[in-house]
Enzyme design. Structure first.
Site, PDB file in Angstrom:
ATOM      1  N   HIS A 187     -17.650   2.537   7.886  1.00 19.17           N
ATOM      2  CA  HIS A 187     -16.191   2.556   8.007  1.00 19.17           C
ATOM      3  C   HIS A 187     -15.845   3.925   8.598  1.00 19.17           C
ATOM      4  CE1 HIS A 187     -11.960   1.757   6.459  1.00 19.17           C
ATOM      5  NE2 HIS A 187     -11.934   3.058   6.742  1.00 19.17           N
ATOM      6  N   LEU A 188     -15.610   3.950   9.915  1.00 15.26           N
ATOM      7  CA  LEU A 188     -15.363   5.221  10.609  1.00 15.26           C
ATOM      8  C   LEU A 188     -13.930   5.227  11.124  1.00 15.26           C
ATOM      9  CD1 LEU A 188     -18.688   5.370  12.705  1.00 15.26           C
ATOM     10  CD2 LEU A 188     -18.314   6.063  10.327  1.00 15.26           C
ATOM     11  N   GLY A 189     -13.091   6.042  10.483  1.00  8.51           N
ATOM     12  CA  GLY A 189     -11.691   6.126  10.899  1.00  8.51           C
ATOM     13  C   GLY A 189     -11.289   7.580  10.828  1.00  8.51           C
ATOM     14  N   ASN A 190     -10.035   7.824  10.463  1.00  9.09           N
ATOM     15  CA  ASN A 190      -9.659   9.212  10.234  1.00  9.09           C
ATOM     16  C   ASN A 190     -10.407   9.712   8.997  1.00  9.09           C
ATOM     17  OD1 ASN A 190      -8.271  11.553  10.788  1.00  9.09           O
ATOM     18  ND2 ASN A 190      -6.683  11.031   9.298  1.00  9.09           N
ATOM     19  N   GLY A 191     -10.451   8.871   7.955  1.00 11.83           N
ATOM     20  CA  GLY A 191     -11.390   9.082   6.852  1.00 11.83           C
ATOM     21  C   GLY A 191     -12.590   8.172   7.109  1.00 11.83           C
ATOM     22  N   GLU A 215      -8.053  -4.951   5.138  1.00 14.61           N
ATOM     23  CA  GLU A 215      -7.921  -4.661   3.705  1.00 14.61           C
ATOM     24  C   GLU A 215      -6.805  -5.482   3.072  1.00 14.61           C
ATOM     25  OE1 GLU A 215      -8.801  -0.162   3.038  1.00 14.61           O
ATOM     26  OE2 GLU A 215      -8.324  -0.406   5.147  1.00 14.61           O
ATOM     27  N   ARG A 237      -2.610  -2.004  -3.449  1.00 16.60           N
ATOM     28  CA  ARG A 237      -3.795  -1.175  -3.259  1.00 16.60           C
ATOM     29  C   ARG A 237      -3.658   0.033  -4.191  1.00 16.60           C
ATOM     30  NH1 ARG A 237      -5.487   2.644   1.810  1.00 16.60           N
ATOM     31  NH2 ARG A 237      -7.520   3.157   0.958  1.00 16.60           N
ATOM     32  N   HIS A 289     -12.551   3.454   0.062  1.00 16.10           N
ATOM     33  CA  HIS A 289     -12.513   2.406   1.100  1.00 16.10           C
ATOM     34  C   HIS A 289     -13.189   1.127   0.600  1.00 16.10           C
ATOM     35  CE1 HIS A 289     -12.703   5.919   4.214  1.00 16.10           C
ATOM     36  NE2 HIS A 289     -11.451   5.534   4.108  1.00 16.10           N
ATOM     37  N   ARG A 299     -11.583  16.310   7.197  1.00 18.20           N
ATOM     38  CA  ARG A 299     -12.363  16.667   5.999  1.00 18.20           C
ATOM     39  C   ARG A 299     -13.760  17.121   6.401  1.00 18.20           C
ATOM     40  NH1 ARG A 299     -10.877  11.243   3.636  1.00 18.20           N
ATOM     41  NH2 ARG A 299      -8.833  11.548   2.669  1.00 18.20           N
ATOM     42  N   ARG A 303     -10.320   9.844  20.264  1.00 19.71           N
ATOM     43  CA  ARG A 303     -10.024   9.615  21.696  1.00 19.71           C
ATOM     44  C   ARG A 303      -9.949  10.947  22.423  1.00 19.71           C
ATOM     45  NH1 ARG A 303      -5.480   5.441  19.862  1.00 19.71           N
ATOM     46  NH2 ARG A 303      -5.474   7.009  18.244  1.00 19.71           N
ATOM     47  N   ASN A 363     -13.270   0.802  17.741  1.00 22.31           N
ATOM     48  CA  ASN A 363     -12.757   1.064  19.100  1.00 22.31           C
ATOM     49  C   ASN A 363     -13.576   2.007  19.959  1.00 22.31           C
ATOM     50  OD1 ASN A 363     -10.256  -0.478  18.901  1.00 22.31           O
ATOM     51  ND2 ASN A 363      -9.736   1.005  17.317  1.00 22.31           N
ATOM     52  N   ASN A 368       0.875  -1.174   0.000  1.00 16.97           N
ATOM     53  CA  ASN A 368       0.000   0.000   0.000  1.00 16.97           C
ATOM     54  C   ASN A 368       0.912   1.224   0.000  1.00 16.97           C
ATOM     55  OD1 ASN A 368      -1.833   2.007   0.483  1.00 16.97           O
ATOM     56  ND2 ASN A 368      -2.699   1.102   2.350  1.00 16.97           N
ATOM     57  N   LYS A 396       3.333   0.642   3.065  1.00 18.16           N
ATOM     58  CA  LYS A 396       2.992  -0.378   4.071  1.00 18.16           C
ATOM     59  C   LYS A 396       3.000  -1.730   3.367  1.00 18.16           C
ATOM     60  CE  LYS A 396      -0.452   2.215   6.479  1.00 18.16           C
ATOM     61  NZ  LYS A 396      -1.869   2.306   6.621  1.00 18.16           N
TER      62      LYS A 396
HETATM   63  P1  AMP Z   1      -8.078   4.597  10.826  1.00  8.20           P
HETATM   64  O1  AMP Z   1      -8.129   5.748   9.856  1.00  8.20           O
HETATM   65  O2  AMP Z   1      -9.071   3.535  10.543  1.00  8.20           O
HETATM   66  O3  AMP Z   1      -6.682   4.069  11.039  1.00  8.20           O
HETATM   67  O4  AMP Z   1      -8.530   5.218  12.241  1.00  8.20           O
HETATM   68  C1  AMP Z   1      -7.705   6.106  12.942  1.00  8.20           C
HETATM   69  C2  AMP Z   1      -8.532   6.832  13.973  1.00  8.20           C
HETATM   70  O5  AMP Z   1      -9.165   5.913  14.853  1.00  8.20           O
HETATM   71  C3  AMP Z   1      -7.719   7.729  14.890  1.00  8.20           C
HETATM   72  O6  AMP Z   1      -7.508   8.993  14.343  1.00  8.20           O
HETATM   73  C4  AMP Z   1      -8.603   7.813  16.109  1.00  8.20           C
HETATM   74  O7  AMP Z   1      -9.471   8.930  15.971  1.00  8.20           O
HETATM   75  C5  AMP Z   1      -9.473   6.579  16.058  1.00  8.20           C
HETATM   76  N1  AMP Z   1      -9.268   5.680  17.183  1.00  8.20           N
HETATM   77  C6  AMP Z   1      -8.334   4.726  17.350  1.00  8.20           C
HETATM   78  N2  AMP Z   1      -8.489   4.112  18.549  1.00  8.20           N
HETATM   79  C7  AMP Z   1      -9.550   4.701  19.167  1.00  8.20           C
HETATM   80  C8  AMP Z   1     -10.237   4.530  20.422  1.00  8.20           C
HETATM   81  N3  AMP Z   1      -9.841   3.613  21.312  1.00  8.20           N
HETATM   82  N4  AMP Z   1     -11.280   5.348  20.683  1.00  8.20           N
HETATM   83  C9  AMP Z   1     -11.673   6.273  19.793  1.00  8.20           C
HETATM   84  N5  AMP Z   1     -11.098   6.463  18.599  1.00  8.20           N
HETATM   85  C10 AMP Z   1     -10.045   5.702  18.285  1.00  8.20           C
END
Ligand code: AMP
Length: 396
Positions: free
Chosen positions: A208-212, A384, A91, A180, A241, A285, A335, A7, A14
């Site tokens: 799918h809830l992450g940074n994006g 992924e 990827r 994604h 974003r 967090r 998480n 990736n 990665k």
């Molecule tokens: P990703 O883009 O899927 O790698 O997600 C990264 C994001 O996950 C980080 O910026 C955090 O906001 C969030 N994250 C990771 N661990 C936790 C947690 N224990 N509680 C809340 N948010 C988390």
């Protein structure tokens, strides 16, 4: 067969080496700051300590060679000969309208990836460099491109067309693509299996809830809608974003502050989202702990984010004419119990009930709804790399 999954980002790479006989990860790692001072490789072989080397990496070609050296290292390695790598799965961010599924890379596919540079300006060039680096370092080993946009190519036209001049679509391929895709494909398939649904009669929503962040509506295993658009800027608010907004804001603020459209887009991509609302952090967090300490803007950021995610889920229940399972995934989705609880609180009216204790647990695939909930709510950690490896294996 052993498959190397790569990736490549603009300055990072990665990797994972996966033994497809048992889908075991033999080693994984990361090259950072490629082309920048202070490049480093972190390599983690299964069952052994991880090690880091700081060494200049002027480009991805050097990084790929270092990864191969690490994989074959006499102390930290997991293979003895590069020929043990049967194929490389890459990827690739954007496949446009031409690449609707994973493919073995040839010159024509490389042209398509190149044609999509304007649609994925940060990622597609790096993805192509990674492919070409592997062609040189591993001659004769097939490279497979797995596109982030591919899973969403089953969206019907009513879902992917913008209500903008039709010739923009014809001339410039302006339409919604979604991203994604590898994660949405992996998680929706696993959700169907885990919830014991009939694959040909199933309605799943993936969050799918992450940074994006993006959501998808998956009918009988196929994507019928997703929240990201031409670029990953559309949809729910994210770490940095903005997500959906009235495009007139761009003109209004650009005129007020003498900014160009490019500068405005940088702000909407990198300085907006929950970072801008909280004024503190893009990390959920920090938002949760800020809220606990009485920070109103952290609380507002969480309110806006979870409200918008809930609105997308509501609209996808309509698009699917119902829903059997809602699956949370990625950094926040896997998480953050408070985020999941806030999102799902909007659906008590339709009998969806979270088990608040189960929601607080961590672990692998799990159900967090009560037995009498009208819809199963799941947490499915995304993978992924494994999905890319499986698609690569299928093609070679
Ligand atoms: P990703 O883009 O899927 O790698 O997600 C990264 C994001 O996950 C980080 O910026 C955090 O906001 C969030 N994250 C990771 N661990 C936790 C947690 N224990 N509680 C809340 N948010 C988390």
């Amino acid at each position: 067969m052993k498959i190397l999954v790569l990736n490549c980002g603009s300055s990072s790479l990665k990797y994972q080496l996966i033994n497809m006989e048992n889908e075991e990860v033999l080693a994984k790692g990361l090259c950072e700051r490629i082309g920048i001072e202070g490049s480093a490789l972190t390599h983690k072989p299964a069952g052994k300590d991880k090690y880091e080397i700081q060494t200049p990496m002027k480009d991805h070609q050097v990084a790929v060679q270092l990864v191969l050296d690490a994989l074959m290292d006499k102390d930290h390695g997991v293979i003895t000969d590069a020929k043990e790598i049967g194929a490389v799965g890459h990827r690739v961010l954007h496949g446009g309208q031409k690449c609707t599924q994973s493919v073995v890379v040839d010159e024509k596919i490389k042209d398509v990836i190149r044609e999509c540079f304007p649609l994925g300006p940060l990622h597609n060039p790096a993805n192509l460099i990674g492919i070409e680096a592997c062609e040189k370092a591993l001659p004769g080993t097939p490279n497979v491109a797995v596109f982030d946009t591919a899973f969403h190519q089953t969206m019907p036209k009513k879902a992917y067309m913008y209500a903008t001049p039709y010739e923009w679509y014809e001339k410039y391929d302006i339409r919604r693509y979604g991203f994604h895709g590898t994660s949405h494909a992996f998680v929706s398939a696993r959700a169907i299996e885990f919830a014991g649904l009939d694959p040909n009669n199933s309605k799943v929503i993936v969050c799918h809830l992450g940074n994006g962040s993006s959501l998808s509506a998956v009918l009988n295993g196929k994507c019928i809608d997703t929240s990201m658009g031409l670029t990953p800027l559309e949809g729910v608010p994210m770490g940095t974003r903005s997500g959906d907004l009235d495009p007139a804001i761009v003109q209004f603020v650009a005129n007020k502050e003498g900014k160009t459209v490019d500068e405005m887009l940088t702000i909407l991509n990198k300085k907006s989202g929950v970072l801008a609302i909280s004024g503190k952090s893009s990390d959920f967090r920090d938002l949760v702990s800020g809220k606990e300490q009485g920070d109103e803007r952290c609380a507002l950021a969480l309110d806006i984010f979870t409200y918008k995610v809930a609105k997308y889920i509501g609209s996808y229940i309509t698009a699917l004419h119902g829903v059997d399972a809602i699956a949370f995934t990625a950094g926040v989705g896997e998480n953050s119990a408070p985020v999941r609880e806030m999102v799902m609180s909007y659906f008590d009216y339709m009998g969806i009930k979270l088990d608040l204790e189960k929601n607080k647990e961590f672990g692998d695939d799990r159900e967090i709804s009560t037995p009498d909930s009208s819809v199963k709510v799941l947490v499915i950690p995304t993978n992924e790399e494994l999905r890319i490896a499986r698609e690569t294996l299928e093609l070679v």
